[in-house]
Write a protein that holds these residues in place. Structure first.
Motif, PDB file in Angstrom:
ATOM      1  N   CYS A  26      -4.263  -3.603  -1.874  1.00 35.41           N
ATOM      2  CA  CYS A  26      -4.373  -4.578  -0.736  1.00 35.41           C
ATOM      3  C   CYS A  26      -5.123  -5.899  -1.122  1.00 35.41           C
ATOM      4  O   CYS A  26      -4.768  -6.844  -0.702  1.00 35.41           O
ATOM      5  N   ILE A  44      -6.754   2.498  -3.427  1.00 32.05           N
ATOM      6  CA  ILE A  44      -5.930   2.227  -4.653  1.00 32.05           C
ATOM      7  C   ILE A  44      -6.083   0.651  -5.024  1.00 32.05           C
ATOM      8  O   ILE A  44      -6.024   0.225  -5.949  1.00 32.05           O
ATOM      9  N   MET A  45      -6.541   0.219  -3.639  1.00 33.52           N
ATOM     10  CA  MET A  45      -6.924  -1.309  -3.720  1.00 33.52           C
ATOM     11  C   MET A  45      -5.714  -2.537  -3.855  1.00 33.52           C
ATOM     12  O   MET A  45      -5.824  -3.387  -4.386  1.00 33.52           O
ATOM     13  N   CYS A  99      -6.122   6.355   3.209  1.00 33.30           N
ATOM     14  CA  CYS A  99      -6.259   5.330   2.424  1.00 33.30           C
ATOM     15  C   CYS A  99      -7.119   5.825   1.080  1.00 33.30           C
ATOM     16  O   CYS A  99      -8.110   6.836   1.117  1.00 33.30           O
ATOM     17  N   CYS A 101       0.748  -1.131   0.026  1.00 34.79           N
ATOM     18  CA  CYS A 101      -0.177  -0.147   0.022  1.00 34.79           C
ATOM     19  C   CYS A 101       0.832   1.318  -0.013  1.00 34.79           C
ATOM     20  O   CYS A 101       1.563   1.517   1.176  1.00 34.79           O
TER      21      CYS A 101
HETATM   22  S1  SF4 Z   1      -7.174   0.441  -0.470  1.00 29.33           S
HETATM   23 FE1  SF4 Z   1      -5.792  -0.714   0.312  1.00 29.33          FE
HETATM   24  S2  SF4 Z   1      -3.632  -0.423  -0.645  1.00 29.33           S
HETATM   25 FE2  SF4 Z   1      -5.150   1.295  -1.207  1.00 29.33          FE
HETATM   26  S3  SF4 Z   1      -4.929   2.957  -0.051  1.00 29.33           S
HETATM   27 FE3  SF4 Z   1      -6.463   1.821   0.927  1.00 29.33          FE
HETATM   28  S4  SF4 Z   1      -5.391   0.518   2.262  1.00 29.33           S
HETATM   29 FE4  SF4 Z   1      -3.524   1.131   0.891  1.00 29.33          FE
END
Ligand code: SF4
Ligand code: SF4
Ligand code: FES
Lengths: 233, 122
Positions: A209, A206-207, A203, A156
């Protein structure tokens, strides 16, 4: 197949380097990345990495394989190598390296601790256990299964930039796990700690994760639910 | 007293910014659609039509609201970018102070000049 492994012992080496190994893949079956490491280690016992259960339960062998985070024990070589013909292994990005593929997880655990990852209930405990309806119990599915492997948080960008302030997807998934628990009585106190500019709101959806999680959990959805609870409150 | 208020605000800053960012985005969206419609429906606008549109009370209020929203939206976004990338080393933190001053300067200049412009003080 060429296997390229990140090698670094901070006390000895001036800078990290990639070391190449030649590995003969068996023709008849697909190996897991961890199998490759185990066999290479017979040849070169100095390669360091963590592993324990070798079946995706303990969460200790999270690493970066050809640019993607995952558990070496449940990732097939063919799924990461594809056409490149090369397996590239690096430590989880963003955390300090202790040695080779072993990273210092303190920052990750510190964020986990921040969300008070335990049930808070001041009522007298019943004789056996605190009961939940089937529906309430189902709300915890997709949350309790997290094995804290850190594949999500270390993929992330928001966690890379602000690892001391942004709780990160793993911690937030657990924050929601207790917010969603019908037996927990500290919902308000928990939410009060999350409204600042960093903890949750860094957060950016962006996904990465979701993409990284080897247990197929969805921290982004949990973060969305926390945001909704904060907006309601 | 002041510090407790600012602490409370800081504890909610993420939430407040999140809401503001979305509300202001909606206003910007509405203004863009609105202007497009005004131009599309009025065909060739000559000077008088143009003037009377921009002098009408509602268009002035809507434009003013939009300008304020641009400033708020811009500040939240730029502050976030700064606190993502310009952190850590003293050099980076010094760079952030300069960066934020530049952003504030640009946004303030934009606010003052565009307000003067549409309200006829320029
Ligand atoms: S969606 Fe997940 S990877 Fe993206 S910013 Fe949020 S916590 Fe981080
Ligand atoms: S949410 Fe998934 S990727 Fe993140 S720590 Fe838990 S199991 Fe690992
Ligand atoms: S070794 Fe336990 S999860 Fe991979």
């Amino acid at each position: 197949m060429l296997v390229s492994i990140y090698r670094y012992v901070p006390e000895q080496d001036e800078a990290p380097r990639m070391q190449d190994y030649e590995f003969a893949l068996p023709a008849e079956r697909d190996l897991m990345v961890l199998d490759v490491l185990e066999q290479l280690r017979v040849e070169d016992p100095s390669i360091s990495y963590r592993r324990s259960c070798r079946e995706g339960v303990c969460g200790s062998d999270g690493m970066n394989m050809n640019g993607r985070n995952g558990l070496a024990c449940k990732t097939t070589v063919s799924s990461v190598v594809r056409k490149s013909g090369k397996l590239v292994l690096r430590p989880l990005p963003g955390l300090p390296v202790i040695r080779d593929l072993v990273v210092d997880m303190s920052q990750f655990y510190a964020q986990y601790e921040k969300v008070d990852p335990y049930l808070i209930n001041d009522d007298e405990p019943p004789q056996q256990e605190r009961l939940q309806s089937i529906e309430d119990r189902e709300k915890l599915d997709g949350l309790y299964e997290c094995i804290l492997c850190a594949c999500c948080s270390t993929s992330c960008p928001s966690f890379w930039w602000n690892p001391e302030k942004f709780i990160g997807p793993a911690g937030l998934l657990q924050a929601y796990r207790f917010l969603a628990d019908s037996r927990d009585q500290a919902t308000e106190e928990r939410l009060e700690k999350l409204g600042d500019a960093y903890s949750v709101f860094r957060c950016r959806t962006i996904m990465n994760c979701v993409d990284a999680c080897p247990k197929e959990l969805n921290p982004t959805r949990a973060i969305g639910k926390i945001r909704a609870m904060l907006l309601d409150g | 007293m002041v510090s407790t208020v600012s602490n409370r605000l800081a504890a909610k800053r993420g939430l407040i910014d999140f809401i503001l960012q979305r509300l202001t985005a909606v206003v910007l969206g509405i203004y863009v659609i609105h202007l497009t419609l005004v131009f599309a429906l009025n065909g060739d606008m000559d000077y008088t039509a143009w003037r009377s549109y921009f002098n009408s009370g509602y268009s002035l209020l809507l434009a003013s609201l939009t300008i304020v929203c641009v400033v708020l939206h811009g500040w939240i976004g730029m502050w976030t970018i700064g606190t993502d990338y310009l952190i850590g080393s003293p050099i980076k933190r010094a760079a952030r102070v300069i960066y934020q001053l530049i952003v504030v300067f640009i946004l303030a200049a934009y606010l003052v000049f565009s307000m003067m412009l549409i309200w006829g003080y320029l």
